[in-house]
Design a protein around this motif. Structure first.
Motif, PDB file in Angstrom:
ATOM      1  N   GLY A   8       0.796  -1.213   0.000  1.00 54.59           N
ATOM      2  CA  GLY A   8       0.000   0.000   0.000  1.00 54.59           C
ATOM      3  C   GLY A   8       0.829   1.263   0.000  1.00 54.59           C
ATOM      4  O   GLY A   8       2.036   1.250  -0.275  1.00 54.59           O
ATOM      5  N   ASP A 144      -9.397   1.836  10.590  1.00 59.33           N
ATOM      6  CA  ASP A 144     -10.097   2.968   9.983  1.00 59.33           C
ATOM      7  C   ASP A 144     -11.596   2.923  10.260  1.00 59.33           C
ATOM      8  O   ASP A 144     -12.416   3.169   9.379  1.00 59.33           O
ATOM      9  CB  ASP A 144      -9.851   3.023   8.474  1.00 59.33           C
ATOM     10  CG  ASP A 144      -8.467   3.559   8.133  1.00 59.33           C
ATOM     11  OD1 ASP A 144      -7.807   4.114   9.028  1.00 59.33           O
ATOM     12  OD2 ASP A 144      -8.047   3.412   6.971  1.00 59.33           O
ATOM     13  N   LEU A 342      -9.199  11.638   0.368  1.00 62.93           N
ATOM     14  CA  LEU A 342      -9.954  10.398   0.182  1.00 62.93           C
ATOM     15  C   LEU A 342     -10.610  10.366  -1.195  1.00 62.93           C
ATOM     16  O   LEU A 342     -10.782  11.392  -1.862  1.00 62.93           O
ATOM     17  CB  LEU A 342     -11.029  10.258   1.259  1.00 62.93           C
ATOM     18  CG  LEU A 342     -10.551  10.295   2.711  1.00 62.93           C
ATOM     19  CD1 LEU A 342     -11.732  10.072   3.662  1.00 62.93           C
ATOM     20  CD2 LEU A 342      -9.451   9.279   2.963  1.00 62.93           C
ATOM     21  N   GLY A 343     -11.011   9.169  -1.605  1.00 60.73           N
ATOM     22  CA  GLY A 343     -11.618   8.995  -2.916  1.00 60.73           C
ATOM     23  C   GLY A 343     -12.913   9.746  -3.109  1.00 60.73           C
ATOM     24  O   GLY A 343     -13.336   9.974  -4.253  1.00 60.73           O
ATOM     25  N   THR A 353     -20.539   3.543  -0.721  1.00 61.60           N
ATOM     26  CA  THR A 353     -19.416   2.965   0.020  1.00 61.60           C
ATOM     27  C   THR A 353     -19.121   1.541  -0.419  1.00 61.60           C
ATOM     28  O   THR A 353     -18.183   0.928   0.074  1.00 61.60           O
ATOM     29  CB  THR A 353     -19.706   2.971   1.533  1.00 61.60           C
ATOM     30  OG1 THR A 353     -20.923   2.266   1.786  1.00 61.60           O
ATOM     31  CG2 THR A 353     -19.822   4.397   2.057  1.00 61.60           C
ATOM     32  N   PRO A 355     -17.336  -0.938  -2.476  1.00 62.79           N
ATOM     33  CA  PRO A 355     -16.113  -0.776  -3.286  1.00 62.79           C
ATOM     34  C   PRO A 355     -16.289  -1.194  -4.735  1.00 62.79           C
ATOM     35  O   PRO A 355     -15.474  -0.850  -5.572  1.00 62.79           O
ATOM     36  CB  PRO A 355     -15.101  -1.683  -2.566  1.00 62.79           C
ATOM     37  CG  PRO A 355     -15.917  -2.656  -1.784  1.00 62.79           C
ATOM     38  CD  PRO A 355     -17.157  -1.916  -1.394  1.00 62.79           C
ATOM     39  N   LYS A 384      -2.998   5.123  -6.830  1.00 57.63           N
ATOM     40  CA  LYS A 384      -4.182   4.255  -6.881  1.00 57.63           C
ATOM     41  C   LYS A 384      -5.080   4.713  -8.019  1.00 57.63           C
ATOM     42  O   LYS A 384      -5.346   5.903  -8.183  1.00 57.63           O
ATOM     43  CB  LYS A 384      -4.932   4.309  -5.549  1.00 57.63           C
ATOM     44  CG  LYS A 384      -4.101   3.805  -4.371  1.00 57.63           C
ATOM     45  CD  LYS A 384      -4.875   3.904  -3.054  1.00 57.63           C
ATOM     46  CE  LYS A 384      -4.036   3.413  -1.892  1.00 57.63           C
ATOM     47  NZ  LYS A 384      -4.748   3.496  -0.595  1.00 57.63           N
ATOM     48  N   PRO A 387     -10.572   5.522  -7.362  1.00 56.59           N
ATOM     49  CA  PRO A 387     -11.053   6.245  -6.189  1.00 56.59           C
ATOM     50  C   PRO A 387     -12.423   5.742  -5.765  1.00 56.59           C
ATOM     51  O   PRO A 387     -13.273   5.421  -6.603  1.00 56.59           O
ATOM     52  CB  PRO A 387     -11.128   7.697  -6.677  1.00 56.59           C
ATOM     53  CG  PRO A 387     -11.322   7.586  -8.153  1.00 56.59           C
ATOM     54  CD  PRO A 387     -10.576   6.358  -8.582  1.00 56.59           C
ATOM     55  N   ARG A 388     -12.624   5.654  -4.462  1.00 54.13           N
ATOM     56  CA  ARG A 388     -13.940   5.316  -3.926  1.00 54.13           C
ATOM     57  C   ARG A 388     -14.061   5.916  -2.529  1.00 54.13           C
ATOM     58  O   ARG A 388     -13.071   6.324  -1.926  1.00 54.13           O
ATOM     59  CB  ARG A 388     -14.174   3.810  -3.899  1.00 54.13           C
ATOM     60  CG  ARG A 388     -13.166   2.995  -3.130  1.00 54.13           C
ATOM     61  CD  ARG A 388     -13.561   1.512  -3.168  1.00 54.13           C
ATOM     62  NE  ARG A 388     -12.619   0.682  -2.426  1.00 54.13           N
ATOM     63  CZ  ARG A 388     -11.634  -0.013  -2.970  1.00 54.13           C
ATOM     64  NH1 ARG A 388     -11.463   0.030  -4.284  1.00 54.13           N
ATOM     65  NH2 ARG A 388     -10.835  -0.739  -2.223  1.00 54.13           N
ATOM     66  N   ARG A 391     -11.530   5.704   0.627  1.00 49.68           N
ATOM     67  CA  ARG A 391     -10.220   5.164   0.251  1.00 49.68           C
ATOM     68  C   ARG A 391      -9.175   6.274   0.277  1.00 49.68           C
ATOM     69  O   ARG A 391      -9.378   7.352  -0.300  1.00 49.68           O
ATOM     70  CB  ARG A 391     -10.276   4.551  -1.144  1.00 49.68           C
ATOM     71  CG  ARG A 391      -9.012   3.747  -1.479  1.00 49.68           C
ATOM     72  CD  ARG A 391      -9.039   3.159  -2.860  1.00 49.68           C
ATOM     73  NE  ARG A 391      -8.022   2.111  -2.979  1.00 49.68           N
ATOM     74  CZ  ARG A 391      -7.610   1.588  -4.130  1.00 49.68           C
ATOM     75  NH1 ARG A 391      -8.125   2.011  -5.276  1.00 49.68           N
ATOM     76  NH2 ARG A 391      -6.692   0.641  -4.139  1.00 49.68           N
ATOM     77  N   LYS A 392      -8.048   6.010   0.917  1.00 50.34           N
ATOM     78  CA  LYS A 392      -6.976   6.990   0.995  1.00 50.34           C
ATOM     79  C   LYS A 392      -6.221   7.023  -0.329  1.00 50.34           C
ATOM     80  O   LYS A 392      -5.516   6.082  -0.681  1.00 50.34           O
ATOM     81  CB  LYS A 392      -6.034   6.645   2.146  1.00 50.34           C
ATOM     82  CG  LYS A 392      -6.695   6.758   3.517  1.00 50.34           C
ATOM     83  CD  LYS A 392      -5.765   6.318   4.634  1.00 50.34           C
ATOM     84  CE  LYS A 392      -6.446   6.427   5.986  1.00 50.34           C
ATOM     85  NZ  LYS A 392      -5.595   5.932   7.100  1.00 50.34           N
ATOM     86  N   MET A 393      -6.382   8.144  -1.038  1.00 53.02           N
ATOM     87  CA  MET A 393      -5.766   8.306  -2.349  1.00 53.02           C
ATOM     88  C   MET A 393      -4.475   9.106  -2.279  1.00 53.02           C
ATOM     89  O   MET A 393      -3.638   9.038  -3.177  1.00 53.02           O
ATOM     90  CB  MET A 393      -6.738   9.007  -3.299  1.00 53.02           C
ATOM     91  CG  MET A 393      -8.061   8.284  -3.489  1.00 53.02           C
ATOM     92  SD  MET A 393      -7.874   6.674  -4.285  1.00 53.02           S
ATOM     93  CE  MET A 393      -7.326   7.160  -5.917  1.00 53.02           C
TER      94      MET A 393
END
Length: 422
Positions: A8, A144, A342-343, A353, A355, A384, A387-388, A391-393
């Protein structure tokens, strides 16, 4: 060559630090598009327990670490038979289990929330009324805000327990108005494995959150980043601040002392983060009491600012620990505010939410140019592609001569991106 289990964003930033210092990097991660794998010399695309991949990692790497706590501890133990592995499998195993984690805190003498380990329906029935309202958490695999549910009474506790037994992860923990309390509850951390073991923590009023990122070498030497003040939203870190005015100096000193006890008690080697809650005044007879929340046996989101605000980042400290290089105390040269990206920002409206759900027709790239026009803004994107929500982008770090100036720029950046104010 140095190796990491997990591909990651933490592995990616670790790889960048290692490569800057002249090391080649290897990543073991089953995702062919993992952020760390994309930037490393060797990507072993396999399961973490794959014997061939572990063998190749051991053969090619001089030392090995992990970038997330839920990598199988047995994989680390197997690698440690032939190669230096830090942190050790035993330390990671403690971080993987909230019951063991809380028992470790108690042994170290650091304040921990009143809690109960629930391994059976009988344990649920026997819960003390003093623990309600509370937060029910799965003992394993939560992060998280996942694997958690708020429970106000016994009926909600029973329903949440049953949901977690059937594979439900509970509701993501929303921005907390309350935090687990203080005090020591007896717990050995030894629980049956036939049920989904949970931990119930009492909720007490929360004033703030903070964290300590420190590194401990093979010789026991410890160094640390500045103590960080944190803000979470929906169980995910949103904002980190460092610098004069971010946190009361006395509280920062208490947090650092407690974190050192936690690391020492684990005989830890590597970078570790210890997270704390700061309680509302007078909940323990005094202002701003600290309660330890959890540990992360790796670099941490709240330490990302160190890439831009310190002369030694948390990722360089991780490399130094692995390579038996000297640990020097990082010097903070700039106050900083870090914002997580975030995404959700890729979608102008609400995002599912799930994925698997990507409303492609409404996707848009955030206006990075507007953000980068601001002074002292450092943009880090993690590579990444999908994006969603949640999610940490990437992240932004805003540095300035004072924390007040860094906050002002960070708030401008947040407005540009559509992030909620704080």
């Amino acid at each position: 060559m140095l190796g990491v289990l997990g591909g990651g964003q933490l592995g990616r930033m670790w790889a960048h630090a290692a490569q800057t210092m002249g090391y080649q990097t290897a990543v073991l991660d089953p995702d062919p598009h993992s952020p760390a794998g994309l930037v490393s010399h060797l990507h072993l695309c396999a399961d973490y327990l794959n014997p061939q991949a572990l063998g190749q990692m051991a053969q090619q790497c001089a030392a090995i670490t992990t970038e997330f706590e839920n990598v199988p501890a047995q994989a680390l133990a197997q690698l440690a038979q032939t190669r230096p592995v830090s942190p050790a499998a035993a330390a990671v195993a403690v971080a993987q289990d909230r019951a063991q984690e809380k028992a470790h805190f108690a042994r170290c003498g650091v304040p921990v929330a009143p809690h109960a380990v629930l391994a059976s329906a009988a344990d649920v029935a026997a819960v003390s009324d003093a623990l309600l309202p509370g937060i029910l958490k799965t003992a394993r695999m939560g992060y998280d805000g996942k694997g958690q549910a708020r429970v106000a009474n016994r009926a909600e506790l029973g329903a949440a327990w049953q949901a977690m037994q059937s594979g439900g992860q509970g509701d993501a923990l929303a921005t907390p108005d309350y935090a687990p309390g203080h005090g020591l509850a007896p717990s050995s951390g030894q629980v049956p494995t036939s049920a989904t073991v949970c931990v119930l923590e009492k909720m007490l009023p929360l004033a703030a959150e903070c964290s300590v990122v420190l590194a401990r070498g093979h010789d026991g030497q410890m160094v640390h980043l500045p103590v960080q003040a944190n803000l979470h939203r929906n169980g995910i870190l949103a904002v980190t601040e460092v610098g004069d005015g971010a946190l009361d100096p006395a509280l920062a000193a208490q947090a650092l002392a407690a974190a050192r006890e936690v690391a020492q008690g684990l005989d830890y080697v590597g970078v570790i983060c210890v997270e704390f809650f700061v309680l509302q005044p007078d909940t323990r007879g005094g202002p701003g009491a600290l309660v330890v929340n959890e540990i992360a046996p790796r670099p941490h989101n709240s330490g990302h600012h160190s890439i831009d605000s310190c002369d030694v980042s948390q990722f360089e400290l991780q490399v130094r620990c692995m390579a038996h290089l000297p640990l020097v105390q990082p010097r903070a040269h700039s106050p900083a505010v870090m914002l997580n990206v975030l995404g959700d920002l890729w979608w102008p409206a609400a995002v599912s939410t799930d994925p698997q759900v990507l409303p492609g027709e409404s996707a848009r790239e955030p206006d990075w140019a507007a953000v980068l026009a601001l002074p002292g803004v450092h943009l880090h994107l993690y590579g990444k592609t999908q994006p969603r929500a949640g999610r940490k982008m990437g992240h932004l770090t805003c540095t300035a001569a004072t924390l007040g100036q860094a906050r002002a720029v960070a708030r401008q950046a947040a407005q540009c991106l559509g992030l909620s104010p704080w």
